[in-house]
Design a protein around this motif. Structure first.
Motif, short mmCIF file in Angstrom:
data_model
loop_
_atom_site.label_atom_id
_atom_site.label_comp_id
_atom_site.label_asym_id
_atom_site.label_seq_id
_atom_site.Cartn_x
_atom_site.Cartn_y
_atom_site.Cartn_z
N PRO A 16 0.83 -1.21 0.00
CA PRO A 16 0.00 0.00 0.00
C PRO A 16 0.87 1.26 0.00
O PRO A 16 1.96 1.27 0.58
N PRO A 17 0.41 2.33 -0.67
CA PRO A 17 1.18 3.57 -0.64
C PRO A 17 1.15 4.18 0.76
O PRO A 17 0.16 4.09 1.47
N ARG A 18 2.24 4.78 1.15
CA ARG A 18 2.32 5.39 2.47
C ARG A 18 2.45 6.89 2.30
O ARG A 18 3.13 7.36 1.41
N THR A 47 -8.63 2.71 19.40
CA THR A 47 -7.49 2.06 18.77
C THR A 47 -6.79 3.11 17.93
O THR A 47 -7.39 3.73 17.06
N VAL A 48 -5.53 3.34 18.21
CA VAL A 48 -4.75 4.34 17.48
C VAL A 48 -3.86 3.58 16.49
O VAL A 48 -3.02 2.77 16.88
N VAL A 49 -4.07 3.84 15.21
CA VAL A 49 -3.30 3.18 14.17
C VAL A 49 -2.14 4.09 13.77
O VAL A 49 -2.35 5.23 13.39
N ILE A 50 -0.93 3.57 13.88
CA ILE A 50 0.26 4.33 13.51
C ILE A 50 0.90 3.59 12.34
O ILE A 50 1.70 2.69 12.52
N GLY A 53 -0.32 6.12 7.09
CA GLY A 53 -1.38 6.35 6.11
C GLY A 53 -1.78 5.14 5.30
O GLY A 53 -2.57 5.27 4.37
N ALA A 54 -1.25 3.98 5.60
CA ALA A 54 -1.58 2.78 4.82
C ALA A 54 -3.05 2.43 4.90
O ALA A 54 -3.61 1.89 3.94
N VAL A 55 -3.73 2.75 6.00
CA VAL A 55 -5.15 2.45 6.15
C VAL A 55 -5.98 3.26 5.17
O VAL A 55 -7.03 2.84 4.71
N LEU A 56 -5.51 4.43 4.78
CA LEU A 56 -6.26 5.31 3.89
C LEU A 56 -6.31 4.81 2.46
O LEU A 56 -7.15 5.24 1.70
N SER A 57 -5.41 3.92 2.11
CA SER A 57 -5.36 3.47 0.71
C SER A 57 -6.38 2.39 0.44
O SER A 57 -6.89 1.73 1.26
#
Length: 57
Positions: A16-18, A47-50, A53-57
């Motif tokens: 995934p794009p970061r 839940t804090v995802v660090i 930005g991979a989740v946004l793709s």
């Protein structure tokens, strides 16, 4: 089934794009410091995802 999903989405799931590159240990430490401080007193049960930005793709 997994092969069908990979054929449909291509390599986007595998790479995934970061937005910010790879997450550095200091970035994780900054989030933990914030959560441990009084500034985060209204953040409860999240839940804090660090992941840069991979989740946004």
């Amino acid at each position: 089934m997994i092969q069908q999903l990979l054929n449909k989405r291509g390599s986007k799931w595998l790479h995934p794009p970061r937005l910010a590159g790879y997450t550095q240990p200091e970035e994780v430490a900054n989030v933990l410091l914030y959560l441990a401080s009084d500034l985060s007193s209204h953040i409860i049960g999240q839940t804090v995802v660090i992941d840069g930005g991979a989740v946004l793709s």
